[in-house]
Design a protein around this motif. Structure first.
Motif, PDB file in Angstrom:
ATOM      1  N   MET A   1       0.827  -1.207   0.000  1.00 55.13           N
ATOM      2  CA  MET A   1       0.000   0.000   0.000  1.00 55.13           C
ATOM      3  C   MET A   1       0.861   1.257   0.000  1.00 55.13           C
ATOM      4  O   MET A   1       0.584   2.223  -0.704  1.00 55.13           O
ATOM      5  CB  MET A   1      -0.928   0.017   1.227  1.00 55.13           C
ATOM      6  N   MET A   2       1.931   1.242   0.789  1.00 49.70           N
ATOM      7  CA  MET A   2       2.805   2.411   0.850  1.00 49.70           C
ATOM      8  C   MET A   2       3.533   2.617  -0.481  1.00 49.70           C
ATOM      9  O   MET A   2       3.688   3.753  -0.944  1.00 49.70           O
ATOM     10  CB  MET A   2       3.810   2.259   1.991  1.00 49.70           C
ATOM     11  N   ASP A   3       3.954   1.523  -1.112  1.00 57.85           N
ATOM     12  CA  ASP A   3       4.601   1.638  -2.430  1.00 57.85           C
ATOM     13  C   ASP A   3       3.647   2.271  -3.443  1.00 57.85           C
ATOM     14  O   ASP A   3       4.045   3.133  -4.240  1.00 57.85           O
ATOM     15  CB  ASP A   3       5.045   0.264  -2.929  1.00 57.85           C
ATOM     16  N   LEU A   4       2.394   1.850  -3.407  1.00 54.77           N
ATOM     17  CA  LEU A   4       1.401   2.402  -4.337  1.00 54.77           C
ATOM     18  C   LEU A   4       1.152   3.883  -4.059  1.00 54.77           C
ATOM     19  O   LEU A   4       1.027   4.686  -4.987  1.00 54.77           O
ATOM     20  CB  LEU A   4       0.093   1.621  -4.217  1.00 54.77           C
ATOM     21  N   ARG A   5       1.084   4.244  -2.788  1.00 52.01           N
ATOM     22  CA  ARG A   5       0.845   5.646  -2.426  1.00 52.01           C
ATOM     23  C   ARG A   5       1.970   6.544  -2.929  1.00 52.01           C
ATOM     24  O   ARG A   5       1.730   7.679  -3.350  1.00 52.01           O
ATOM     25  CB  ARG A   5       0.709   5.763  -0.916  1.00 52.01           C
TER      26      ARG A   5
END
Length: 462
Positions: free
Chosen positions: A174-178
């Motif tokens: 999720m953090m990579d996508l954000r």
């Protein structure tokens, strides 16, 4: 010890003569032959390992699903050991065998294995979200039934297909996508988001402990919001609206108040950019009320969004009050050091972006230029829509100052300097706003016509 396949064949033959359903055949094979439920599903149909693999591949091709990495050895390992397939593959196996995870033995089952009184063709249920069957001891004494019911409930509560490690990996994803969302073209990002959302969806379909289900709902809300945002940038307004609705449903399901407010203020962007300003104000205000004036990034975001929507409506007093509220909440929220490469953060440069819109529509060009000059240096060597939006609002300020030619030239060069993959419908719409705020008699000038010609050129993804 597991029996030979001929034993399963005799059970199939007997079941066929009695008209027994496949589920009963599976139960009988598992009971008699001592095999796993996953193997029992295959033997109940009389398939070899190769036939099962081939049928699964054919199913994926027919339904347009991604093929799993599967061969005979892999399937045999799942049938005969404690190794488990991934959630996506469990879903495919459920489709193949027209069952659920419990029916495949891939959900928690903590019943004692000795002393079974099940008859040869009596279905023995695995506790799952789909099916709960209580054992019926001889005589049905009340205390035994009560204890049996409690064991089934506890088994269900203990079952989970998501480990702590899986949850941690999902959080990292999720953090990579954000972070990548800020600079990745929306059409490209949309595909990544949909793939990850499907993985979260498959995990959410299984019964999970409450804390895991909350995290999955939070992830669903985040991914759905970013999908809606990407669709908005691409000009797919109705689809974006539906996805914002899905995001709100997921956020409400999570019970996370800050997330509920954040999804609503994010959703306010769609009506702000595409015309329904009353709706934009309403969503931003809902977010602000949910935040209850707490000094959070979401609270500052909601107030800033309300400010620029009110300014565009012509409500100067309301807009200025909301601007003050946004600045006050931001200063108390300690967001000045927020990760600027996080699409879910509300760093200082994003506050300046929103205040730029508010001051521009208030006609306060001095303040608008000030926040624009503060924001633009915070986007060094980066592509994306936000710096372009700031330049377009700078062009609007030039129009307020009656520098029409300069304004149109700035808007045209801004539009053309944006990489094609980011030159979306939203950007074209905002550039068109530069023309639309001009008096009709001025719109026939040469500089305006040239800007219109630039905007008529083939755009990027739609």
């Amino acid at each position: 010890m597991a029996h030979k396949s001929s034993c399963a064949a005799r059970i199939r033959t007997a079941a066929a003569s009695e008209g027994r359903p496949v589920a009963a055949v599976v139960d009988a094979i598992v009971e008699c032959c001592g095999v796993s439920r996953l193997r029992g599903q295959r033997l109940a149909r009389g398939w070899t390992l190769q036939e099962a693999v081939d049928r699964l591949i054919d199913l994926c091709d027919t339904e347009g699903l991604e093929r799993p990495r599967l061969d005979l050895d892999q399937l045999r390992a799942w049938e005969t050991s404690s190794r488990r397939p991934r959630a996506q593959t469990i879903d495919l196996l459920c489709r193949l065998y027209q069952s659920d995870a419990a029916g495949l033995g891939l959900a928690g089952d903590y019943r004692p294995t000795s002393g079974s009184t099940a008859s040869r063709f009596t279905a023995v249920a695995t506790p799952s979200v789909h099916s709960q069957v209580l054992p019926t001891p001889a005589g049905d004494p009340l205390d035994v039934l009560v204890d049996a019911a409690r064991r089934v409930v506890e088994s269900t509560l203990a079952s989970s297909t998501v480990s702590a490690t899986q949850l941690e990996i999902l959080d990292e994803r999720m953090m990579d996508l954000r972070r990548s969302y800020v600079f990745t073209p929306p059409a490209t990002m949309l595909l990544e988001l949909l793939r990850d959302l499907d993985e979260v969806r498959l995990l959410s379909q299984e019964r999970q402990p409450a804390h895991v289900q909350v995290r999955l709902s939070e992830m669903t809300a985040l991914l759905s919001t970013l999908i809606a945002d990407a669709l908005m940038k691409l000009g797919r307004i109705q689809q974006a609206q539906r996805w914002y609705g899905t995001a709100r449903t997921a956020a409400d399901d999570s019970g996370n108040t800050d997330l509920r407010a954040r999804v609503r203020v994010q959703a306010a962007m769609l009506p702000y950019y595409y015309g329904n300003l009353d709706r934009a104000v309403d969503l931003a205000r809902q977010a602000r009320l949910l935040n209850r004036n707490r000094p959070t990034a979401t609270g500052a975001f909601a107030a800033a969004a309300e400010a620029r929507a009110l300014a565009r409506q012509g409500n100067a007093d309301g807009a200025r009050a909301a601007i003050d509220n946004a600045q006050e909440l931001f200063s108390r929220s300690r967001q000045g050091t927020a990760d600027i490469d996080d699409a879910w953060a509300f760093p200082l440069r994003r506050l300046w972006l929103y205040l730029s819109g508010a001051y521009t529509y208030l006609g306060d060009t001095v303040q608008a230029r000030h926040v624009q000059s503060q924001a633009l240096p915070l986007y060094p060597d980066r592509t994306g829509i936000d710096p372009a939006l700031l330049h377009l609002e700078e062009a609007m300020c030039l129009i307020h100052e009656r520098s029409v030619t300069e304004a149109c030239q700035l808007a045209g060069s801004t539009y053309l300097n944006v990489p094609v993959d980011h030159r979306t419908t939203l950007l074209g719409s905002r550039a068109q706003d530069v023309i639309d705020i001009l008096p009709p008699n001025v719109q026939r000038g040469r500089a305006v016509r040239e800007l219109g010609e630039i905007l008529a050129l083939p755009a990027g993804p739609r």
